[in-house]
Each structure stands twice: as structure tokens, then as C-alpha cells.
Design an enzyme around this catalytic site. Structure first.
Site, PDB file in Angstrom:
ATOM      1  N   LYS A  45       0.799  -1.231   0.000  1.00  0.00           N
ATOM      2  CA  LYS A  45       0.000   0.000   0.000  1.00  0.00           C
ATOM      3  C   LYS A  45       0.831   1.280   0.000  1.00  0.00           C
ATOM      4  O   LYS A  45       0.367   2.334   0.445  1.00  0.00           O
ATOM      5  CB  LYS A  45      -0.995   0.036   1.188  1.00  0.00           C
ATOM      6  CG  LYS A  45      -1.778  -1.217   1.427  1.00  0.00           C
ATOM      7  CD  LYS A  45      -2.309  -1.888   0.194  1.00  0.00           C
ATOM      8  CE  LYS A  45      -3.417  -1.201  -0.514  1.00  0.00           C
ATOM      9  NZ  LYS A  45      -3.832  -1.983  -1.732  1.00  0.00           N
ATOM     10  N   THR A  48       3.132   0.659  -4.896  1.00  0.00           N
ATOM     11  CA  THR A  48       3.648  -0.412  -5.773  1.00  0.00           C
ATOM     12  C   THR A  48       3.086  -0.281  -7.183  1.00  0.00           C
ATOM     13  O   THR A  48       3.819  -0.209  -8.174  1.00  0.00           O
ATOM     14  CB  THR A  48       3.198  -1.791  -5.226  1.00  0.00           C
ATOM     15  OG1 THR A  48       3.165  -1.766  -3.819  1.00  0.00           O
ATOM     16  CG2 THR A  48       4.065  -2.913  -5.756  1.00  0.00           C
ATOM     17  N   TRP A  73       0.611  -6.963 -13.091  1.00  0.00           N
ATOM     18  CA  TRP A  73       1.331  -8.080 -12.467  1.00  0.00           C
ATOM     19  C   TRP A  73       2.083  -8.919 -13.501  1.00  0.00           C
ATOM     20  O   TRP A  73       3.007  -9.645 -13.151  1.00  0.00           O
ATOM     21  CB  TRP A  73       0.383  -8.967 -11.651  1.00  0.00           C
ATOM     22  CG  TRP A  73      -0.758  -9.553 -12.438  1.00  0.00           C
ATOM     23  CD1 TRP A  73      -0.741 -10.705 -13.179  1.00  0.00           C
ATOM     24  CD2 TRP A  73      -2.083  -9.025 -12.543  1.00  0.00           C
ATOM     25  NE1 TRP A  73      -1.967 -10.916 -13.748  1.00  0.00           N
ATOM     26  CE2 TRP A  73      -2.823  -9.908 -13.372  1.00  0.00           C
ATOM     27  CE3 TRP A  73      -2.717  -7.904 -12.009  1.00  0.00           C
ATOM     28  CZ2 TRP A  73      -4.165  -9.688 -13.692  1.00  0.00           C
ATOM     29  CZ3 TRP A  73      -4.061  -7.699 -12.332  1.00  0.00           C
ATOM     30  CH2 TRP A  73      -4.759  -8.576 -13.163  1.00  0.00           C
ATOM     31  N   HIS A  82       6.808 -15.966  -7.644  1.00  0.00           N
ATOM     32  CA  HIS A  82       7.371 -17.039  -8.449  1.00  0.00           C
ATOM     33  C   HIS A  82       7.327 -16.900  -9.946  1.00  0.00           C
ATOM     34  O   HIS A  82       7.686 -17.833 -10.635  1.00  0.00           O
ATOM     35  CB  HIS A  82       6.618 -18.339  -8.073  1.00  0.00           C
ATOM     36  CG  HIS A  82       7.524 -19.415  -7.636  1.00  0.00           C
ATOM     37  ND1 HIS A  82       7.362 -20.709  -8.042  1.00  0.00           N
ATOM     38  CD2 HIS A  82       8.613 -19.403  -6.862  1.00  0.00           C
ATOM     39  CE1 HIS A  82       8.305 -21.451  -7.493  1.00  0.00           C
ATOM     40  NE2 HIS A  82       9.069 -20.671  -6.764  1.00  0.00           N
ATOM     41  N   SER A 105      -4.879   2.523   4.286  1.00  0.00           N
ATOM     42  CA  SER A 105      -5.063   1.888   2.981  1.00  0.00           C
ATOM     43  C   SER A 105      -5.051   0.362   3.119  1.00  0.00           C
ATOM     44  O   SER A 105      -5.873  -0.343   2.523  1.00  0.00           O
ATOM     45  CB  SER A 105      -3.940   2.351   2.031  1.00  0.00           C
ATOM     46  OG  SER A 105      -4.030   1.710   0.792  1.00  0.00           O
ATOM     47  N   MET A 200      -5.223   5.862 -14.041  1.00  0.00           N
ATOM     48  CA  MET A 200      -5.028   4.498 -13.533  1.00  0.00           C
ATOM     49  C   MET A 200      -6.324   3.916 -12.970  1.00  0.00           C
ATOM     50  O   MET A 200      -6.577   2.721 -13.080  1.00  0.00           O
ATOM     51  CB  MET A 200      -3.914   4.476 -12.488  1.00  0.00           C
ATOM     52  CG  MET A 200      -2.527   4.619 -13.103  1.00  0.00           C
ATOM     53  SD  MET A 200      -1.206   4.649 -11.870  1.00  0.00           S
ATOM     54  CE  MET A 200      -1.390   3.055 -11.063  1.00  0.00           C
ATOM     55  N   GLY A 227      -6.120   7.624  -3.044  1.00  0.00           N
ATOM     56  CA  GLY A 227      -4.881   8.149  -3.611  1.00  0.00           C
ATOM     57  C   GLY A 227      -4.505   9.521  -3.084  1.00  0.00           C
ATOM     58  O   GLY A 227      -4.196  10.429  -3.842  1.00  0.00           O
TER      59      GLY A 227
HETATM   60  N1  LIG Z   1      -1.605   7.234  -9.613  1.00  0.00           N
HETATM   61  C1  LIG Z   1      -1.784   7.206  -8.294  1.00  0.00           C
HETATM   62  N2  LIG Z   1      -1.828   8.369  -7.590  1.00  0.00           N
HETATM   63  C2  LIG Z   1      -2.040   8.364  -6.244  1.00  0.00           C
HETATM   64  N3  LIG Z   1      -2.218   7.218  -5.516  1.00  0.00           N
HETATM   65  C3  LIG Z   1      -2.177   6.040  -6.186  1.00  0.00           C
HETATM   66  C4  LIG Z   1      -1.952   5.971  -7.592  1.00  0.00           C
HETATM   67  N4  LIG Z   1      -1.973   4.655  -7.938  1.00  0.00           N
HETATM   68  C5  LIG Z   1      -2.222   3.946  -6.838  1.00  0.00           C
HETATM   69  N5  LIG Z   1      -2.348   4.759  -5.779  1.00  0.00           N
HETATM   70  C6  LIG Z   1      -2.686   4.408  -4.390  1.00  0.00           C
HETATM   71  O1  LIG Z   1      -1.693   3.503  -3.870  1.00  0.00           O
HETATM   72  C7  LIG Z   1      -2.335   2.649  -2.879  1.00  0.00           C
HETATM   73  C8  LIG Z   1      -2.119   1.200  -3.286  1.00  0.00           C
HETATM   74  O2  LIG Z   1      -0.776   0.896  -3.006  1.00  0.00           O
HETATM   75  P1  LIG Z   1      -0.041  -0.380  -3.663  1.00  0.00           P
HETATM   76  O3  LIG Z   1      -0.161  -0.316  -5.127  1.00  0.00           O
HETATM   77  O4  LIG Z   1       1.345  -0.414  -3.060  1.00  0.00           O
HETATM   78  O5  LIG Z   1      -0.935  -1.576  -3.118  1.00  0.00           O
HETATM   79  S1  LIG Z   1      -0.493  -3.123  -3.116  1.00  0.00           S
HETATM   80  O6  LIG Z   1       0.458  -3.313  -1.994  1.00  0.00           O
HETATM   81  O7  LIG Z   1       0.109  -3.442  -4.426  1.00  0.00           O
HETATM   82  O8  LIG Z   1      -1.755  -3.839  -2.869  1.00  0.00           O
HETATM   83  C9  LIG Z   1      -3.810   3.034  -2.869  1.00  0.00           C
HETATM   84  O9  LIG Z   1      -3.921   4.049  -1.840  1.00  0.00           O
HETATM   85  P2  LIG Z   1      -5.286   4.416  -1.065  1.00  0.00           P
HETATM   86  O10 LIG Z   1      -6.153   5.102  -2.082  1.00  0.00           O
HETATM   87  O11 LIG Z   1      -4.879   5.372   0.051  1.00  0.00           O
HETATM   88  O12 LIG Z   1      -5.855   3.152  -0.557  1.00  0.00           O
HETATM   89  C10 LIG Z   1      -3.986   3.612  -4.262  1.00  0.00           C
HETATM   90  O13 LIG Z   1      -5.109   4.455  -4.399  1.00  0.00           O
END
Ligand SMILES: Nc1ncnc2c1ncn2[C@@H]1O[C@H](COP(=O)(O)OS(=O)(=O)O)[C@@H](OP(=O)(O)O)[C@H]1O
Length: 266
Positions: A45, A48, A73, A82, A105, A200, A227
């Protein structure tokens, strides 16, 4: 709907059982990287998926064709799952996010991801996060462990979610120059457009809507949730802030990292 939340442990860290933990983590542990590999390292979260999109767009000079047709992915596979090709002087991009936003998140993600334990209250989840008993272990160990590699690994870029959020153009410029693939003119404008939150959110190749309901219950929320920086304010109570800050200052006392906790615009 039944949950698939069998948890396994590896080196005392919990992992979701569906990744075939022992085999996958042993594989990841002994993985030989090639010089041309790029590694995206994050605690869950922390951005990534965002970094997967940025790296795809940088490597394709801003052309969104791949990012609109191949799921994230498959473009940037999870080492612990893997699916990787073999891989020494790999470039490592480490993305960190302020942990108050991470835990909120992560809590919401546990509600929709059936391969993670069903969370009870946020209070209970926060305790597990601060103790490091949640899936993928301690945020503190992850961040301190990876950032301590900055001077050790040949090619290491540290960037925060907040830096990307505040200055996506400047961040893409930094990332593209780190990857020795500097973007110019329209390439940069295109990359910028396609890795915005709204773009996205609408891209099925990256918003996880391709994942079946049995694995991610989309009725419980969106992967691309808010986000934002500082959304934790809408969840944390004063007591939880106090508890978090006490653990944070103890755990991070020798760590020079600083985080942005609030959005400057708010
Ligand atoms: N373009 C962009 N701009 C701003 N924020 C973004 C963007 N892309 C992904 N996100 C936010 O990143 C959070 C997901 O994190 P991860 O991708 O690391 O999640 S995971 O671990 O792969 O499941 C998740 O955060 P939260 O909205 O706070 O839940 C996503 O909304």
C-alpha cells in the site's frame, strides 16, 4: 463469500498462503538478478502499482500501449509469487509512504482482498500493524531494512509516495534518468497523463477489476481507493495518534527518514 485467508509464516513474517509461501520466498531469497533488471521494492500500500505504471511508461518512452493491454502483475511480476525470469547490478527503486496512510489503505484492502485475514476494528488492525504481525510483517523493519541498503546496493533510488504525489513530473524525470531512459517532450507528457490517479483508476490493466470477485470483493471497495496524502486523519482517533506516535518515535529514533504526513494544499 468465503475468504481465502490462510496465513503462512516465513522467517517469522506472515504471508498470505495463496503465494505458496515457503517455495516462493525461498525462491525470492536465492534469486540471482541480472544487471539489466529493475526491482520495485515496497511495503504493501505504499505505491507499488503506481511505480509499476511509471516504470512501464518510462521504459516504453511514454507509449501507453503496454500499460493499456497487459495487467501490471504481468509487466512487473511479484518476485515472491514465483513468476520471474532470472535476474546483480539490478536497479532498485524503493517506494515508501507515510505509514499512517499506509495502515489506513492496508486496512481497507484487507476488507476487499479475500486472501488476507478479515479485519475487525481499525483499532485492532492498527495494533497488528504497529506490532508487525500483519501480512508482510513490520513496516518499520521493511523501511529501515531497505533504506539501509542505499549505500550498499550499486543502483538504488529512494522515492516517497508523497514526492510522487506532489511532483509527478519531477519524479518521473528522476526515475527515468535513474533507469537511463530519460523522457523528453511528448514522451514525458504522455507518461504523466497515463500514470495519474484518474487514468489508472480507469485502466482495467492496473485497477485490479480483472481479479475475480472470489479473490477481491469489489463490492467492498476499490483498489484505487482515494490516492491521497493525509487521509489517515479521517480514520485515526486522538488516542490512536498518540499510540502510533509513541511507537513510531521509538522505532525510528536512529532512522534519518522523514515523511510528509499532511497534504500541504489541505
Ligand atoms: N496514480 C496514483 N496516484 C495516487 N495514488 C495512487 C496511484 N496509484 C495507486 N495509488 C494508491 O496507492 C495505494 C495502493 O498501493 P499499492 O499499489 O502499493 O498496493 S499493493 O500493496 O500493491 O496492494 C492506494 O492508496 P489508497 O487510495 O490510500 O488506498 C492507491 O489508491
Amino acid at each position: 463469500m468465503a475468504r481465502l485467508d490462510v496465513t503462512e509464516t516465513f522467517h517469522h513474517i506472515s504471508f498470505p498462503g495463496h503465494i505458496h509461501t515457503q517455495d516462493s520466498l525461498n525462491y525470492a531469497l536465492h534469486f540471482q538478478f541480472q544487471d539489466r533488471d529493475t526491482v520495485i521494492a515496497t511495503y504493501p500500500k505504499s505505491g507499488t502499482t503506481w511505480m509499476q505504471e511509471v516504470v512501464t511508461l518510462v521504459k516504453n518512452r511514454g507509449d501507453p500501449q503496454l500499460s493499456k493491454t497487459v495487467p501490471n502483475w504481468a509487466r512487473a511480476p511479484w518476485l515472491e509469487q514465483h513468476y520471474c525470469a532470472k535476474g546483480s547490478k539490478a536497479k532498485v527503486i524503493y517506494v515508501a509512504r507515510n505509514p499512517k496512510d499506509v495502515v489506513v489503505s492496508y486496512y481497507h484492502f484487507h476488507k476487499m482482498a479475500k486472501f488476507l485475514p478479515e479485519p475487525n476494528s481499525f483499532d485492532e488492525f492498527l495494533d497488528g500493524f504497529l506490532e508487525g504481525t500483519v501480512s508482510y510483517g513490520s513496516w518499520f523493519d521493511h523501511v529501515k531494512g531497505w533504506t539501509s541498503q542505499a549505500g550498499v546496493l550499486a543502483h538504488f533510488l529512494y522515492i516517497s509516495y508523497e514526492e510522487m504525489w506532489l511532483d509527478l513530473r519531477g519524479s518521473i524525470e528522476r526515475i527515468s534518468s535513474f533507469l537511463q531512459c530519460p523522457l523528453v517532450g511528448k514522451e514525458l507528457t504522455s507518461a504523466l497523463r497515463h500514470c495519474s490517479f484518474s487514468s489508472m483508476s480507469d485502466n482495467a490493466m492496473v485497477n485490479y477489476t480483472l481479479i475475480p470477485q472470489e479473490i477481491m470483493d469489489h463490492s467492498k471497495g476499490k483498489f484505487m481507493r482515494k490516492g491521497k496524502i493525509g487521509d489517515w486523519r479521517n480514520t485515526f482517533t486522538e488516542e490512536q495518534i498518540g499510540c502510533f506516535d509513541t511507537v513510531y518515535s521509538c522505532q525510528m529514533q536512529d532512522c534519518p527518514l522523514t515523511f510528509l504526513w499532511e497534504c500541504p494544499e489541505s
